[in-house]
Motif scaffolding. Structure first.
Motif, mmCIF file in Angstrom:
data_model
loop_
_atom_site.group_PDB
_atom_site.id
_atom_site.type_symbol
_atom_site.label_atom_id
_atom_site.label_comp_id
_atom_site.label_asym_id
_atom_site.label_seq_id
_atom_site.Cartn_x
_atom_site.Cartn_y
_atom_site.Cartn_z
ATOM 1 N N ALA A 83 0.776 -1.393 0.469
ATOM 2 C CA ALA A 83 0.040 -0.195 0.125
ATOM 3 C C ALA A 83 1.059 1.465 -0.146
ATOM 4 C CB ALA A 83 -1.213 0.062 1.233
ATOM 5 N N PRO A 84 1.943 1.769 0.787
ATOM 6 C CA PRO A 84 2.452 2.742 0.849
ATOM 7 C C PRO A 84 3.289 2.436 -0.957
ATOM 8 C CG PRO A 84 3.196 1.506 3.043
ATOM 9 C CD PRO A 84 2.594 0.731 1.837
ATOM 10 N N LEU A 85 3.832 1.455 -1.227
ATOM 11 C CA LEU A 85 4.359 1.775 -2.499
ATOM 12 C C LEU A 85 2.698 3.075 -3.681
ATOM 13 C CD1 LEU A 85 6.845 1.244 -4.887
ATOM 14 C CD2 LEU A 85 4.984 -1.089 -5.224
ATOM 15 N N ALA A 86 2.086 1.723 -3.398
ATOM 16 C CA ALA A 86 0.814 2.225 -4.150
ATOM 17 C C ALA A 86 0.565 4.106 -3.816
ATOM 18 C CB ALA A 86 -0.170 1.796 -4.736
ATOM 19 N N TYR A 208 17.935 -1.932 -7.886
ATOM 20 C CA TYR A 208 17.343 -3.351 -6.974
ATOM 21 C C TYR A 208 18.874 -3.126 -5.795
ATOM 22 C CZ TYR A 208 22.928 -3.041 -8.896
ATOM 23 O OH TYR A 208 23.609 -2.409 -9.445
ATOM 24 N N GLY A 209 19.156 -3.722 -4.596
ATOM 25 C CA GLY A 209 19.237 -2.754 -3.569
ATOM 26 C C GLY A 209 20.976 -3.569 -3.361
ATOM 27 N N SER A 210 22.612 -2.771 -3.474
ATOM 28 C CA SER A 210 23.492 -3.480 -2.825
ATOM 29 C C SER A 210 23.843 -4.477 -1.826
ATOM 30 C CB SER A 210 24.178 -2.190 -2.336
ATOM 31 O OG SER A 210 24.051 -1.287 -1.814
ATOM 32 N N GLY A 238 22.992 0.313 0.466
ATOM 33 C CA GLY A 238 23.264 -0.459 2.104
ATOM 34 C C GLY A 238 21.778 -1.519 1.543
ATOM 35 N N ALA A 239 20.527 -1.350 0.564
ATOM 36 C CA ALA A 239 19.466 -1.154 0.580
ATOM 37 C C ALA A 239 19.292 -3.107 0.623
ATOM 38 C CB ALA A 239 18.790 -1.067 -0.285
ATOM 39 N N ASP A 240 18.887 -4.004 1.644
ATOM 40 C CA ASP A 240 18.491 -5.328 1.911
ATOM 41 C C ASP A 240 17.217 -5.646 1.335
ATOM 42 O OD1 ASP A 240 18.631 -8.375 1.474
ATOM 43 O OD2 ASP A 240 18.568 -8.128 4.337
ATOM 44 N N LEU A 246 13.920 -0.015 -0.261
ATOM 45 C CA LEU A 246 13.692 -0.345 -2.070
ATOM 46 C C LEU A 246 11.927 -1.195 -2.123
ATOM 47 C CD1 LEU A 246 15.152 -1.913 -4.169
ATOM 48 C CD2 LEU A 246 15.998 -3.925 -2.671
ATOM 49 N N VAL A 247 11.255 -1.377 -1.779
ATOM 50 C CA VAL A 247 10.380 -1.357 -1.139
ATOM 51 C C VAL A 247 9.328 -0.590 -1.862
ATOM 52 C CG1 VAL A 247 8.299 -2.267 -0.506
ATOM 53 C CG2 VAL A 247 9.966 -3.399 0.931
ATOM 54 N N HIS A 248 9.824 1.063 -1.356
ATOM 55 C CA HIS A 248 8.605 1.981 -1.715
ATOM 56 C C HIS A 248 9.487 2.921 -1.725
ATOM 57 C CE1 HIS A 248 7.529 2.350 2.350
ATOM 58 N NE2 HIS A 248 7.458 1.531 2.553
ATOM 59 N N GLY A 249 10.635 3.484 -1.622
ATOM 60 C CA GLY A 249 11.513 4.032 -1.151
ATOM 61 C C GLY A 249 11.203 5.387 -2.444
ATOM 62 N N PRO A 250 11.998 7.033 -2.303
ATOM 63 C CA PRO A 250 12.077 7.613 -3.131
ATOM 64 C C PRO A 250 12.647 6.880 -4.257
ATOM 65 C CG PRO A 250 13.485 8.222 -1.041
ATOM 66 C CD PRO A 250 12.699 7.125 -1.182
ATOM 67 N N GLU A 251 13.941 6.236 -4.657
ATOM 68 C CA GLU A 251 14.770 5.878 -5.331
ATOM 69 C C GLU A 251 14.007 5.409 -6.486
ATOM 70 O OE1 GLU A 251 18.947 6.288 -4.716
ATOM 71 O OE2 GLU A 251 18.086 5.094 -3.422
#
Length: 263
Positions: A83-86, A208-210, A238-240, A246-251
């Protein structure tokens, strides 16, 4: 000789159990039925084999870009976790369709590669019937969902394709976690993402996350290399795999918006 026979028998029994129960290891649904989150409209999708799927439609907030995002989830949880992504995508002026696969989020049925292919087609068809043509749609796939939307792209081309934490194929990522098993021989569901992506002409973004501990970052980079029309490659340092960034972040949101602006 007797010891060898016992070892072989145990190994064969283990392989038989893994063959029979492999989908319980692949698909990890939250089966809880969910109601629409804030700003979302409950809708029902129907697949070609008659399975009804719960979904949420979010209308754009602010200036409407005239672009829809079809979100295909990963293998765990249900749509409530996305939901936060959407909501973040809707805040950028995008229409968003968020749905659960069969067996997830209170839906009937059991997940499989073929079943998920039917499910995502029901979602894509809903958008078309709602007046959004494929060329004005971005397919967004998260992890396993990246393979689901890539397969969809081979038959219904979108305006663009965003792959978050994609793997080369299911056997490749499975071998990382079960190096002692002949994963490629055991799998019934293959999800050959990179192979199918090689024939996709739509513009592609890979995020993707590093520090992804589920899908190795090098596999996501290999997927990017397989894309004939790669437009964007975003590494989130640094993202897992399940980190919010990685789920809904600004990037992640920015990568979708950049692709949508090209349609």
């Amino acid at each position: 000789m007797r010891v060898a026979l016992i070892v072989v028998s145990v190994a064969l029994l283990l392989l038989a159990v893994l063959w029979g129960y492999q989908r319980q290891l692949i698909y990890l649904p939250d089966t809880t039925a969910v109601s629409a989150s804030a700003g979302a409209q409950d809708v029902v999708l129907e697949t070609s084999d008659g399975v009804k799927l719960g979904a949420w439609l979010l209308r754009p907030r602010g200036p409407d870009r005239g672009v829809a995002v079809l979100v295909a989830n990963g293998n765990g949880g249900n749509r409530a976790g996305r939901a936060p992504l959407a909501q973040a995508l809707a805040a950028e002026g995008l229409t968003v369709l968020l749905f659960d696969y069969r067996g997830y989020g209170g839906n009937e049925g059991s997940p499989s590669e073929q079943g998920l292919a039917r499910d995502v087609r029901a979602a894509q068809r809903y958008l078309v019937e709602s007046g959004v043509p494929p060329e004005r749609t971005v397919y967004f796939g998260e992890s396993l969902g990246a393979a689901v939307v890539t397969e969809l792209t081979t038959s219904v081309a979108p305006g663009g394709l965003v792959l978050r934490s994609p793997f080369v194929d299911l056997a490749s990522v499975g071998q990382v976690h079960y190096p002692f098993l002949p994963v490629g021989l055991l799998l019934r569901d293959k999800f050959p993402l990179a192979e199918q992506l090689a024939g996709v002409k739509a513009p592609v973004a890979v995020v993707y996350g590093s520090e992804d501990s589920v899908v190795p970052p090098e596999q996501s980079r290999e997927v990017a290399d397989a894309a004939p029309t790669l437009k964007d490659l975003v590494e989130i340092p640094g993202a897992d795999h399940n980190d919010a960034a990685l789920v809904h972040g600004p990037e992640v949101i920015a990568a979708v918006v950049r692709l949508a602006e090209q349609l």
